[in-house]
Motif scaffolding. Structure first.
Motif, mmCIF file in Angstrom:
data_model
loop_
_atom_site.group_PDB
_atom_site.id
_atom_site.type_symbol
_atom_site.label_atom_id
_atom_site.label_comp_id
_atom_site.label_asym_id
_atom_site.label_seq_id
_atom_site.Cartn_x
_atom_site.Cartn_y
_atom_site.Cartn_z
ATOM 1 N N ARG A 193 0.872 -1.150 0.013
ATOM 2 C CA ARG A 193 -0.147 0.018 -0.128
ATOM 3 C C ARG A 193 0.946 1.380 0.006
ATOM 4 O O ARG A 193 0.504 2.204 0.555
ATOM 5 C CB ARG A 193 -0.862 -0.097 1.103
ATOM 6 C CG ARG A 193 -1.813 -1.241 1.403
ATOM 7 C CD ARG A 193 -2.869 -1.032 2.563
ATOM 8 N NE ARG A 193 -2.127 -1.341 3.697
ATOM 9 C CZ ARG A 193 -2.681 -2.122 4.660
ATOM 10 N NH1 ARG A 193 -3.703 -2.885 4.366
ATOM 11 N NH2 ARG A 193 -2.177 -2.088 5.893
ATOM 12 N N GLU A 194 2.148 1.118 -0.530
ATOM 13 C CA GLU A 194 2.903 2.254 -0.591
ATOM 14 C C GLU A 194 3.261 2.688 -1.803
ATOM 15 O O GLU A 194 3.392 1.905 -2.751
ATOM 16 C CB GLU A 194 4.307 1.872 0.207
ATOM 17 C CG GLU A 194 4.170 1.586 1.497
ATOM 18 C CD GLU A 194 4.090 2.723 2.397
ATOM 19 O OE1 GLU A 194 4.185 3.994 2.057
ATOM 20 O OE2 GLU A 194 3.338 2.486 3.493
ATOM 21 N N PRO A 195 3.593 4.074 -2.170
ATOM 22 C CA PRO A 195 4.072 4.595 -3.381
ATOM 23 C C PRO A 195 5.382 3.825 -3.551
ATOM 24 O O PRO A 195 6.251 3.655 -2.520
ATOM 25 C CB PRO A 195 4.078 6.182 -3.102
ATOM 26 C CG PRO A 195 4.067 6.339 -1.608
ATOM 27 C CD PRO A 195 3.344 5.146 -1.180
ATOM 28 N N SER A 196 5.759 3.943 -4.779
ATOM 29 C CA SER A 196 6.771 2.944 -5.077
ATOM 30 C C SER A 196 8.144 4.083 -5.397
ATOM 31 O O SER A 196 9.079 3.696 -5.658
ATOM 32 C CB SER A 196 6.746 2.170 -6.400
ATOM 33 O OG SER A 196 6.541 2.996 -7.496
ATOM 34 N N GLN B 139 11.714 -3.440 -8.214
ATOM 35 C CA GLN B 139 11.313 -3.611 -6.544
ATOM 36 C C GLN B 139 10.741 -5.100 -6.318
ATOM 37 O O GLN B 139 10.902 -5.632 -5.377
ATOM 38 C CB GLN B 139 10.149 -2.701 -6.124
ATOM 39 C CG GLN B 139 10.849 -1.441 -5.585
ATOM 40 C CD GLN B 139 9.894 -0.369 -5.368
ATOM 41 O OE1 GLN B 139 8.901 -0.222 -6.405
ATOM 42 N NE2 GLN B 139 10.025 0.684 -4.440
ATOM 43 N N ARG C 231 4.396 -3.196 -4.778
ATOM 44 C CA ARG C 231 4.321 -1.804 -3.839
ATOM 45 C C ARG C 231 2.909 -1.676 -3.578
ATOM 46 O O ARG C 231 2.406 -1.230 -2.558
ATOM 47 C CB ARG C 231 5.226 -0.798 -4.193
ATOM 48 C CG ARG C 231 6.538 -0.820 -3.834
ATOM 49 C CD ARG C 231 6.512 -0.690 -2.297
ATOM 50 N NE ARG C 231 7.914 -0.811 -1.868
ATOM 51 C CZ ARG C 231 8.793 0.203 -1.614
ATOM 52 N NH1 ARG C 231 8.430 1.456 -1.880
ATOM 53 N NH2 ARG C 231 9.969 -0.066 -1.012
ATOM 54 N N PRO D 125 7.144 11.076 -3.211
ATOM 55 C CA PRO D 125 7.500 9.981 -2.203
ATOM 56 C C PRO D 125 8.633 9.144 -2.861
ATOM 57 O O PRO D 125 8.586 8.882 -4.047
ATOM 58 C CB PRO D 125 6.087 9.274 -2.016
ATOM 59 C CG PRO D 125 5.276 9.354 -3.395
ATOM 60 C CD PRO D 125 5.520 10.959 -3.502
ATOM 61 N N GLY E 102 9.581 6.007 -1.574
ATOM 62 C CA GLY E 102 9.544 4.581 -1.520
ATOM 63 C C GLY E 102 10.789 3.869 -0.910
ATOM 64 O O GLY E 102 11.135 2.626 -0.810
ATOM 65 N N GLY F 110 2.235 5.517 2.687
ATOM 66 C CA GLY F 110 1.102 5.065 2.132
ATOM 67 C C GLY F 110 0.047 4.513 3.296
ATOM 68 O O GLY F 110 -0.971 4.847 3.234
ATOM 69 N N GLU F 111 0.947 3.712 4.173
ATOM 70 C CA GLU F 111 0.125 3.063 5.244
ATOM 71 C C GLU F 111 -0.404 4.075 6.118
ATOM 72 O O GLU F 111 -1.493 3.789 6.642
ATOM 73 C CB GLU F 111 1.231 2.305 5.824
ATOM 74 C CG GLU F 111 0.674 1.284 7.138
ATOM 75 C CD GLU F 111 -0.192 0.155 6.611
ATOM 76 O OE1 GLU F 111 -0.046 -0.103 5.268
ATOM 77 O OE2 GLU F 111 -1.127 -0.401 7.146
#
Lengths: 310, 310, 310, 310
Positions: A88-91, A100, A109, B90, B92, B247-248
């Motif tokens: 759930r994160e930006p990559s 990744q 991601r 962001p 990452g 993101g979390e």
């Protein structure tokens, strides 16, 4: 309330005159053939009023915007188990990066990267045949928009399938890590078809209403997703919806949004409006150049940014 | 309006009883020595009402939360020129990663990574002596909070300076690309001192009011930054404020926020409230374990998420 | 000249007693089933004398050792044009890494990485059917060894094909960059089959004689490759023949060598000997644990390291 | 034995006429000021005979070639313990890359990368003052070459120290991982000074004799390092001596060699000759353009490649 009729008319006029329109995607002929002069905008307010201008009723290939609907459907099928297979994160990377995956054991991601949406398609496939999964997706989007005219552009799906080597690579790479449960061809059949959904701005803005409305479908009053899940999908759109241009979109526009290489963007002002814009020319991050600009102007005139005092 | 007095009391009680409190930072003795049982929360509403509970008046090391104030001050000094030297995406990556600097020519991804905040400190240094730049920063934060009791913890600053080899590396690495204009030692003097700001939750929530209030300081009515800039800083906090846990945080809490390894988090509900929480134990991304949980519960009970229908 | 008969007997005895034998590859059943107690060694001197001990006549899956023969054949077909599509540098990465392909536009670092050998297979395929290309490769190796008993283990080739998702990913990824000219399935048909060559140490050492002998086949006196090309293949084996354990192999053994996950290693002492060892247990870099140790002892007793004064 | 007198004369004449001479390093003024027309070559045979041509007696900045001597000295001081702090693998990266340090916990891939040589300098520093460690290094090289005229160019050392931000970053970065035991400034004092050694081709070829001669100093007959260690240093030079151009150098030249940005290369034909070439223009990998070409021609005419049948 701002005069939305005037605003959408103004924006459409400004965009028609914009000199720098970006560059349409050219990796498949059906996208390369789209007229870069096109621009459409449609806004659906909370009460259902629609404001539209420009080419708001012309269908275009929504491409990655479909990842929002696919995610919604997959969450309905398997719930939060989905998050064991997708982050759930930006990559911080491009939409089709494979780097990744290698260091992170085949877990993409987020669900809006190609790799993430391929895992989502694997979930949608479930125990179905690809054709059934695609049919379910189409019915879902038609139902969200309340419009049975929405269709899948088979020429686009076919062209993707013929040239989608990177996506085939991503799918097989994740399969090597056990994060794809079905053969890559079958999963990509689903993926390429939902990316080939053809919708107009009007249809797209209508389909996005549940994200504005706490998860409910205003047509039926029924719950598409829970309010909490709608909020979370909005959060993912804001942090990850524009690939490695997500920070820039949040900075300039300040709305949850999801873009596609067809030049469409779906944006959500929670509680206020569902918005779709379309213009085929892309900026260097692969997001619609004029679509982004149009949303920036809309937010400037309406104060709808989620980062603005309410 | 929800009963905030009851909510903050409830949350403080729940956090006092929480079994899994995370692990305090241990890389410098002054942080390692903090009692992990601590928890504080303070909320300042738009009308100035303050609700506080737990250790809301105990000063702690705000660490990276200071990057928000440093960015605000640097934008005041050089305006959008700043964005030529720092990105808005962001990353990452972890807060202290050096990898992206190599491939991206010494331009940090955003101002909330250590590398980005070091460039911001370089801008704050400008033509001043480090001591003057630090003094200006302290006055700025005291003024924002309306509280001259805010101080810089020299023991923390000294400990950082003695062990901050990664930050020295980041600074020199950017200098090699020409993206640091002053000697690393001088820039890091500024950086380590603003990270060593000691503030209570009450002071921190007061200092953050301008981000809730469209850029204005409610005490004076004066403009700290323009409404547009306040909105943009909020956007950066949402996409980049928690490193590779951003993101979390957006997913769970849904508010612009900035965390620090001291266990503090400043969060902003635009137009509604400025919020500070503190608990020293960190989760595996380096963000306060209970601070995040407390904000999640607050948002659950108030509906303040920016992704919720208004 | 050292007493090679005694040396190979000693080494075989020492290896039979070695307690730490590494771990055989287990990703396909035919490799997992091999008895880890096996050890074989065969040395062919410049005059044709063969010294062998242990399981020197038991066929094993040569796997990546075949990349040397495939490269030799492909260089014969297209000459130095090959180097436009494959690099000549050690990668510093694992044999199946995909990361460098992304930043280096689909050009593998060297022909001994999986990705590089897949490009080589694409060249071998040329205008042929996969079956023909595989047949040509088999004839080539049989001819080098002077032994028509060499065969391709279809069970191994089939198992690779069923589980080789990473290689399918690599192939499609390179195809996306235009560095694969044929469909991935056809190229991988060639690749998986030449990796499934089954040879004994004796056969492998015989097949490697041309690299010891300035490019000539001692049986026929004919030139397999030019002296210059033989030298260059030796150089590539030394710098890249053991993946991210190549430096270590050069450091400890000091001979051009190529390893395979079947536990075989072909090593060359130019002008002196062609050597094959086999033991299925692998070290943490994927190279034969006892095979490496046996070569280290051989070089210690013979002084054959290319880094030793002649 | 080939007619070396004629060969070196031919090569010097060819290099004098070469049109494409590469580009001298320009990051510090003393290197930028060197005349790109320079070319020198010196060969010391096993029996001590010296063949020299061109600018073989003009001192130049040996830069990274000094890493071979520094490694030799450090191995003498701490033995194979050194390998706990530095790897032995080619990195696949540029000489000053910091990326791998992050993922590999501050352990440089090999002692010929800048990071690796900085760790080696840390070992040389040991319990000494920087001045003493530098003095010991100078005496060591003078002794190896049998020439007290070798000196350290203080202008070069000073210029490096003023602009060496990347190296300062590397040193501090490794210190953050505990892989530097002394303050970065002191370690870099040693590093920058040994890189500033000024030597002629003749002196350099003489200094390299121990690597040709199984570790012995031909002048004294004494052992500089054991035969095994000499062999291993040769192996490291072959796999890692030209940064991310090491594979190419092995492919084209086939000798253990170490290059420096001053345009010098030391190459070793074990048992046969120690060779030094110098020409300031560099290729795109940072290795001497004409130096490499000269060695390629030398090997072509002499058959000295270690990959050639003996």
């Amino acid at each position: 309330m701002p005069d939305l009729a005037a605003i959408v008319a103004d924006i459409a006029a400004e965009m028609a005159a914009a000199p720098d329109r970006g560059t349409p995607a050219s990796y498949i002929p059906p996208l390369a053939a789209v007229d870069p002069a096109r621009f459409g905008i449609a806004i659906v307010e909370a009460d259902g009023t629609v404001h539209a201008a420009g080419d708001a009723d012309m269908p275009f290939s929504i491409q990655s915007v479909s990842k929002v609907f696919a995610l919604t459907l997959a969450l309905g099928a398997v719930g939060d188990q989905l998050w064991k297979r997708v982050g759930r994160e930006p990559s911080g990377s491009a939409f089709n990066s494979i780097v990744q995956l290698e260091t992170e054991h085949g877990i993409p991601r987020n669900p809006f990267l190609n790799a993430g949406a391929i895992v989502v398609s694997d979930i949608l496939l479930g125990r179905h045949e690809p054709r059934e999964a695609i049919g379910e997706m189409l019915r879902f989007v038609r139902n969200l928009a309340g419009d049975d005219g929405i269709f899948i552009d088979e020429a686009v799906a076919r062209a993707e399938q013929e040239t989608g080597f990177r996506n085939i690579a991503l799918a097989n790479y994740m399969r090597a890590f056990g994060n794809l449960h079905h053969p890559a061809e079958r999963v990509l059949g689903v993926y390429f078809h939902h990316c080939a959904l053809a919708m107009s701005c009007r249809q797209l803005a209508l389909a996005g209403r549940y994200l504005m409305a706490g998860g409910r479908n205003p047509d039926t009053g029924g719950s598409v997703v829970s309010a909490r899940r709608a909020r979370r999908i909005n959060a993912l759109m804001l942090t990850c919806g524009h690939y490695d241009g997500s920070g820039e979109f949040a900075f300039r526009v300040g709305l949850p949004g999801k873009s596609g290489v067809g030049g469409g963007i779906l944006a959500v002002a929670p509680g206020i409006a569902s918005i779709a814009v379309w213009s085929p020319g892309l900026n260097e991050r692969g997001n619609s150049q004029l679509g982004t600009l149009a949303l920036e102007r809309l937010v400037h005139r309406t104060g709808w940014s989620v980062f603005e005092p309410r």
